[in-house]
Design an enzyme around this catalytic site. Structure first.
Site, mmCIF file in Angstrom:
data_model
loop_
_atom_site.group_PDB
_atom_site.id
_atom_site.type_symbol
_atom_site.label_atom_id
_atom_site.label_comp_id
_atom_site.label_asym_id
_atom_site.label_seq_id
_atom_site.Cartn_x
_atom_site.Cartn_y
_atom_site.Cartn_z
ATOM 1 N N ASP A 119 0.856 -1.179 0.000
ATOM 2 C CA ASP A 119 0.000 0.000 0.000
ATOM 3 C C ASP A 119 0.892 1.230 0.000
ATOM 4 O OD1 ASP A 119 -2.177 1.659 0.019
ATOM 5 O OD2 ASP A 119 -3.128 0.732 1.763
ATOM 6 N N TRP A 120 0.343 2.357 -0.432
ATOM 7 C CA TRP A 120 1.136 3.562 -0.676
ATOM 8 C C TRP A 120 1.739 4.093 0.629
ATOM 9 C CZ3 TRP A 120 -0.166 1.327 -4.702
ATOM 10 C CH2 TRP A 120 0.067 1.830 -5.973
#
Length: 851
Positions: free
Chosen positions: A792-793
């Site tokens: 995930d970012w």
């Protein structure tokens, strides 16, 4: 010299949703002003064209101070200049800010584009089928054509169509409620009441206004709205989970003056319903965040052109405290400060175990306001089982559905299985399958075939590491909801082991688990801690030693690989170490004002003819700067109980992706609704793993079969936004297998995705993004996944990018040059084997390139 304020953002869209920017307020149509020092709370006056704003918000992000002004309270006209003046503001130390004045302009009104009529029609149909009629008594709905609508509440002007954050939509056009009434119905609006509620401070109109409204119509529509979105969980307080005193007063006034009171819940999550026990309204309609044409769909349901057919994908409790999760799910109170995601740790012990959602309420007989699967229609349906047959894979039930009412409508049939009591913990019953009819004319019938698969009926035995069917009677029932069902047969099964699996994600800490014998939750172990202390007992790191890929005899180009995917290994093996690092790390986001807003991309490598692959956020449409089709949020898609609706959503988004240069969609999101307070619940589907997995999988199929990759997220247990980067979920193996792994397993059964995304939170002592047992054992091994795995970012703020790359996380996001350098340096030091990078890039290109 006084301190300064500098305006940054001076343009708003009057149609835009209110966005939940902090834990304190939900600001509508805001402009941002940079302050060179923290602003003293409650001191200062902001005006727009001479009209004072009721409130403003101060946020500080990494030392950068922003004053957020809700100018949308006043600036309601399109394409118009407004003058904003800030006076009397002071710093926290009492120093005065200089007077600040500037001009701002509202955006031009977006209009319907006939070229996109077909896509708009699909968005409208999804909204129609996803709205849920919760209550309808004394003939309150539908309303008569031409009736005057007495609308109460600010929600009539603040119409919400989408969640905030990564799954926000940017629709080509989106009529608000009043515009929909004007352009898409025969209704009239009581303009006096509508104008009264343009003031955000408005409460209950005076007696004379109410009397005049009653003369126009005996019906009152009361709008209740709530924001929800990424980064911030909702709170169990008035104005969020609970109604405010002002909203209750508004409901009482409507009840006292009007024959019919209809409540419109334009909310993104189940809110507390205890007010229904006090105020007997006639009808309640839940719209959710139903996309760009949700106001059109609402108008059609109100006047009867559309017969509601949505059913709840979640249980709606009377009160937050009725849910066992309320005892072990940390939540902020009304006076708590905002907790930033990378400053606080959270420990969450899933003590409710397998008894999450309706499995708790149904098993232990806890009363609810509206049960899972509930949904009313303007007509009546009769569901009759007409056959039951045991097959190789399960038990098939044939159900005859008859429209026994006077209006055309669609019915949902839900099949439940009640397992026998045995050695293992089991819920009283669980959803086994569902189906939806076509539009049935009065008196018409349709037969649905529903199947309870053995694999969906099985329980997970931790001691044996196996999925088993315990011996006994499995009782089946079918109906229109969990509460409205009738028996349709019983099948006696002998004990059997369906399959053995590896012991993965086993908790390394002991904690109390709720059981049928002891249905209590302690909750004392869960709570907020210092960042870095969230994992009390770390898990061991399994070894991972992938095989190096064989180098080719000559240079290969990407076009050759596309024609012959068997050349992929050699194509990757020929790359230099730096090239592998560049591909193993995302090349950054495209969020500058002149860019398209893509969430990430791979680097283009002309040397090999390798194009750049771009990905976009969203589950309900493309979250890009260029407008596109905005579909309902995933929770509304789940409420349709319609696989083809989900598939169509995927198909239309896939059609639009090439128009915007997007190769893969970062969705759908399929984390379960463990708590109604999770800020991202609108972009997830349901509390039930079968419903969520099926609908998410069918949306994924719509994307994949039309040439665009999908990415299932977030693996695993991303069930809260509070301190999400520093959150640690401690979950039993049985609950993981039956709920939190299961939802993705069901989706994989429907459609294998091109990619998956690991979660921010740690799980049982390790972050999933660095957990070899989950990435290689579960995904690559047990599930046979051969697509791309990405973080995930910004996950590397709390989990090592080096450990993620070593474990087989193929894409470190959002990355950028600094992270390429760090991975390259770690590989040069021998911390990351070159073979790991080769395999990571192989799977990345296989997924993003759809090989």
């Amino acid at each position: 010299m006084p301190a300064l304020m500098l305006p940054l953002f001076r343009r708003i869209d009057p149609d835009a949703d209110a966005v939940k920017l902090s834990v304190y307020t939900k600001l509508r149509g805001f402009v941002a002003v940079a302050a060179l020092a923290p602003v003293r709370p409650g001191v200062g006056r902001a005006t727009v064209d001479g009209v004072a704003l009721t409130r403003w918000e101060m946020v500080t992000v990494r030392g950068f101070h922003l004053l957020l002004l809700p100018v949308g309270e006043v600036a309601r006209e399109y394409d118009k200049r407004y003058r904003v003046v800030l006076e009397g503001f002071q710093t926290a130390k009492g120093r005065r800010f200089a007077r600040c004045a500037f001009w701002m302009r509202t955006a031009k009104r977006r209009e319907r584009q006939p070229a996109h009529n077909e896509r708009d029609a699909q968005a409208l149909e999804a909204a129609r089928e996803g709205m849920v009629l919760l209550k309808n008594e004394r003939g309150a709905l539908p309303l008569a054509a031409g009736e005057t609508l007495n609308c109460f509440g600010q929600g009539q002007h603040m119409w919400r169509v989408s969640t905030a954050g990564s799954s926000a939509i940017n629709p080509r056009w989106r009529p608000g409620f009043h515009r929909a009434v004007l352009e898409h119905s025969d209704f009239r609006v009581n303009e006096e009441l509508a104008d009264f509620y343009r003031d955000p401070r408005a409460g209950v109109p005076d007696a004379a206004t109410l009397a005049r409204a009653r003369e126009r119509s005996d019906a009152a529509l009361v709008f209740i709205e709530r924001a929800s979105g990424e980064m911030i969980d909702n709170r169990p307080i008035e104005g969020e989970y609970y109604l405010t005193a002002g909203e209750r007063a508004m409901l009482r006034a409507a009840r006292a003056h009007f024959e019919r009171v209809i409540v419109i819940l334009n909310v993104g999550y189940p809110i507390g319903m205890e007010w229904l026990r006090e105020i007997d309204v006639d009808a309640v309609l839940y719209t959710g965040f139903a996309g760009m044409l949700s106001a059109w769909a609402l108008a059609e349901i109100l006047d009867g052109r559309t017969n509601p057919s949505g059913h709840l994908p979640d249980t709606w409790a009377w009160d937050w405290r009725d849910n066992p999760v309320s005892r072990n799910c940390p939540a902020l109170g009304a006076d708590d400060s905002y907790v930033h995601e990378d400053s606080t740790g959270v420990r969450v012990y899933y003590e409710e175990d397998i008894y999450m959602g309706y499995r708790w309420f149904d098993t232990f007989g806890v009363p609810v306001a509206f049960p899972f699967g509930h949904g009313l229609s303007y007509t009546r349906f009769e569901l009759s089982p007409v056959g039951l047959e045991r097959t190789a894979d399960g038990i098939e039930v044939r159900v005859s559905v008859r429209n026994a009412g006077e209006l055309p409508g669609k019915a949902v049939a839900q099949l439940y299985v009640a397992p026998p009591a045995g050695r293992l913990e089991k819920p009283a019953r669980a959803l086994a399958d569902f189906g939806k009819t076509a539009l049935l004319a009065p008196g018409a019938r349709q037969e649905l075939r529903l199947t309870a698969r053995f694999e969906d009926m099985a329980s997970f035995d931790e001691a044996r590491g196996a999925w088993i069917l315990e011996a006994g009677d499995y009782a089946l029932s079918v109906g229109e909801s969990l509460a409205a069902r009738a028996p349709c047969g019983t099948v006696r099964l002998e004990e059997s082991i369906l399959r053995h699996v590896a012991r993965l994600g086993v908790p390394v800490e002991d904690f109390k688990r709720l059981t049928r014998e002891d249905p209590r939750v302690d909750g004392t172990k869960s709570g907020m801690v210092k960042l870095g202390e969230q994992i009390a007992v770390p898990a061991e790191r399994p070894a991972y030693a992938p095989q190096a890929l064989e180098r080719p005899a000559r240079r290969l180009r990407w076009a050759e690989v596309v024609k012959s995917p068997g050349l992929l290994d050699g194509f990757v093996a020929q790359m230099s170490l730096l090239e592998l690092c560049r591909l193993n790390v995302c090349a950054g986001m495209r969020l500058l004002p002149w860019q398209d807003g893509a969430a990430g991309r791979t680097p283009r490598m002309k040397k090999y003819g390798l194009p750049a692959f771009a990905v976009s956020d969203a589950s309900a449409g493309l979250n890009l700067r260029r407008p596109n089709t905005g579909f309902p949020a995933s929770s509304v898609i789940a409420a349709t109980f319609n696989r083809e609706i989900a598939r169509t959503v995927g198909r239309v988004i896939a059609e639009e992706c090439p128009e915007h240069g997007i190769d893969l969609l970062l969705g759908p999101g399929m984390n379960l609704h463990r708590s109604p307070l999770c800020g991202r619940n609108p972009e997830y589907f349901s509390e039930d793993p079968l419903l969520a997995g099926e609908l998410g999988g069918w949306q994924g199929r719509g994307l994949e079969e039309n040439g665009v990759g999908c990415c299932y997220k977030h693996l695993f247990c991303n069930n809260a936004e509070l301190g999400r980067l520093g959150s640690h979920s401690v979950v039993s193996e049985q609950a993981l297998r039956e709920l939190y792994f299961r939802v993705f397993e069901v989706a994989f059964r429907v459609q294998r995705p091109s990619a998956v995304m690991t979660s921010y939170n740690a799980l049982n002592g390790l972050y999933p993004g660095e957990n070899v047992a989950l990435l290689q054992g579960l995904l690559r091994g047990e599930w046979g996944f051969r697509g791309a795995i990405m973080s995930d970012w910004g996950s590397y703020r709390t989990v090592s990018a080096v450990e993620m790359a070593k474990a087989g996380n193929d894409w470190i996001t959002p990355g950028g040059p600094i992270w390429v350098w760090r991975v390259w340096k770690a590989t040069r030091r021998g911390e990351i084997p070159r073979a790991a990078l080769e395999n990571n890039v192989k799977y990345l290109l296989k997924g993003l390139g759809k090989l």
